[in-house]
Design a protein around this motif. Sequence first.
Motif, PDB file in Angstrom:
ATOM      1  N   ALA A 191      -9.879  -4.100   1.787  1.00  9.60           N
ATOM      2  CA  ALA A 191      -9.025  -2.951   2.113  1.00  9.60           C
ATOM      3  C   ALA A 191      -7.880  -2.738   1.129  1.00  9.60           C
ATOM      4  O   ALA A 191      -7.157  -1.747   1.216  1.00  9.60           O
ATOM      5  CB  ALA A 191      -8.475  -3.088   3.537  1.00  9.60           C
ATOM      6  N   GLY A 244      -4.488   1.186  -0.867  1.00 15.14           N
ATOM      7  CA  GLY A 244      -5.205   1.116   0.412  1.00 15.14           C
ATOM      8  C   GLY A 244      -5.857   2.432   0.794  1.00 15.14           C
ATOM      9  O   GLY A 244      -6.440   2.557   1.878  1.00 15.14           O
ATOM     10  N   THR A 252       0.832  -1.205   0.000  1.00 13.61           N
ATOM     11  CA  THR A 252       0.000   0.000   0.000  1.00 13.61           C
ATOM     12  C   THR A 252       0.870   1.259   0.000  1.00 13.61           C
ATOM     13  O   THR A 252       0.715   2.148   0.826  1.00 13.61           O
ATOM     14  CB  THR A 252      -0.967   0.029   1.207  1.00 13.61           C
ATOM     15  OG1 THR A 252      -0.208  -0.045   2.413  1.00 13.61           O
ATOM     16  CG2 THR A 252      -1.960  -1.100   1.120  1.00 13.61           C
ATOM     17  N   ARG A 281     -14.533   4.035   1.285  1.00 12.50           N
ATOM     18  CA  ARG A 281     -15.378   2.850   1.263  1.00 12.50           C
ATOM     19  C   ARG A 281     -15.545   2.210   2.635  1.00 12.50           C
ATOM     20  O   ARG A 281     -16.428   1.366   2.840  1.00 12.50           O
ATOM     21  CB  ARG A 281     -14.791   1.797   0.307  1.00 12.50           C
ATOM     22  CG  ARG A 281     -14.803   2.261  -1.159  1.00 12.50           C
ATOM     23  CD  ARG A 281     -14.095   1.259  -2.051  1.00 12.50           C
ATOM     24  NE  ARG A 281     -14.761  -0.034  -2.051  1.00 12.50           N
ATOM     25  CZ  ARG A 281     -15.706  -0.395  -2.918  1.00 12.50           C
ATOM     26  NH1 ARG A 281     -16.092   0.447  -3.852  1.00 12.50           N
ATOM     27  NH2 ARG A 281     -16.248  -1.589  -2.851  1.00 12.50           N
ATOM     28  N   GLN A 311     -11.531   2.432   9.339  1.00  8.00           N
ATOM     29  CA  GLN A 311     -10.806   1.400  10.082  1.00  8.00           C
ATOM     30  C   GLN A 311     -10.030   2.012  11.239  1.00  8.00           C
ATOM     31  O   GLN A 311      -9.369   3.036  11.073  1.00  8.00           O
ATOM     32  CB  GLN A 311      -9.832   0.697   9.119  1.00  8.00           C
ATOM     33  CG  GLN A 311      -8.931  -0.332   9.775  1.00  8.00           C
ATOM     34  CD  GLN A 311      -8.013  -1.025   8.771  1.00  8.00           C
ATOM     35  OE1 GLN A 311      -8.232  -0.946   7.562  1.00  8.00           O
ATOM     36  NE2 GLN A 311      -6.992  -1.700   9.263  1.00  8.00           N
ATOM     37  N   HIS A 333      -8.492   3.951  -0.115  1.00  3.84           N
ATOM     38  CA  HIS A 333      -9.958   4.069  -0.114  1.00  3.84           C
ATOM     39  C   HIS A 333     -10.553   3.735   1.254  1.00  3.84           C
ATOM     40  O   HIS A 333     -11.773   3.758   1.434  1.00  3.84           O
ATOM     41  CB  HIS A 333     -10.557   3.146  -1.178  1.00  3.84           C
ATOM     42  CG  HIS A 333     -10.157   1.711  -0.998  1.00  3.84           C
ATOM     43  ND1 HIS A 333      -8.895   1.245  -1.284  1.00  3.84           N
ATOM     44  CD2 HIS A 333     -10.844   0.639  -0.538  1.00  3.84           C
ATOM     45  CE1 HIS A 333      -8.831  -0.052  -1.022  1.00  3.84           C
ATOM     46  NE2 HIS A 333      -9.990  -0.434  -0.562  1.00  3.84           N
ATOM     47  N   VAL A 334      -9.710   3.405   2.217  1.00 11.01           N
ATOM     48  CA  VAL A 334     -10.165   3.150   3.585  1.00 11.01           C
ATOM     49  C   VAL A 334      -9.624   4.267   4.483  1.00 11.01           C
ATOM     50  O   VAL A 334      -8.429   4.584   4.431  1.00 11.01           O
ATOM     51  CB  VAL A 334      -9.666   1.781   4.100  1.00 11.01           C
ATOM     52  CG1 VAL A 334     -10.081   1.553   5.551  1.00 11.01           C
ATOM     53  CG2 VAL A 334     -10.188   0.656   3.209  1.00 11.01           C
TER      54      VAL A 334
END
Lengths: 161, 161
Positions: free
Chosen positions: A142, B73, A28, B110, B113, B75-76
């Motif tokens: 994720a 990653g 990521t 989306r 977390q 989009h979280v």
Amino acid sequence: MIRPFEDADWAQVWPFFEQIVRAGDTYTYRTDLTSDQAREVWVQAPPGRTVVFTEGSQLLGTAEMCPNRDGPGAHVANASFMVDPAAGGRGTGRALVEFTIEQCRTDGYRALQFNAVAASNRHAVRLYERLGFAIVGTVPGAFHHPTEGYVGLHVMHLPLT
Amino acid sequence: MIRPFEDADWAQVWPFFEQIVRAGDTYTYRTDLTSDQAREVWVQAPPGRTVVFTEGSQLLGTAEMCPNRDGPGAHVANASFMVDPAAGGRGTGRALVEFTIEQCRTDGYRALQFNAVAASNRHAVRLYERLGFAIVGTVPGAFHHPTEGYVGLHVMHLPLT
């Protein structure tokens, strides 16, 4: 041979590091990460460590390890690995993970944790499991894989004490 | 009222932020974090956001939100919250979490977390669960609580789509 990273190593690390980051299918990181940004995140200051795997004059892979969190979380290590895709299947990755496990144990960490292992990276997941890591949990969707779409990110964990 | 953080707010944030960090019983920050270091980690540049909860001229709490990871990653979202302990029990924390959920949804994430919720922080865990978060996994012993010893760190997750 696995030894500490030296400044001059970056010239051999960046070509495969760049290839892996641009592909966007394992880590990521920003896929447009620059060499300077990559070096900044990869080369750890103490108590962290960055190491390289070499075979003769060739550098085939690298690992970095550091406390996963600060303060009341600093007794757990985090680590990441990059292996030259051209050097795959020769045990470089496994050697780097095994080295990292022992180094983190020696450094006094109580556990080693990976925060974001893409479920689509089956080779890595299998290797970590073989070396004793357990999937503690999987964050659904994720990771946005370029061809598989939204896949889970595993949190993986190995006690060292 | 919840509004974007302004520079002048730090003078009201730092006193309770410092109290919470020094206690070392909720967050994995260095317990000797300085005001400048704290401001650096808390005040987010776009696309991240930092907001404050105020009641008249009093600042009772703050939240920050940003992409949890980069690249594939991003989009979280991730978020953190700090409420003045002197203002506890007045719904400040709940209001900040609810605001953050809606803001992250509006911003197009989306999911939301949390990477490291101390299992000993029962009040926070209960609040997050009431607001729809699920514990995806718990890293055993990853938080060294000053009186409870080694406790788990929960990874918590809320889909937003």
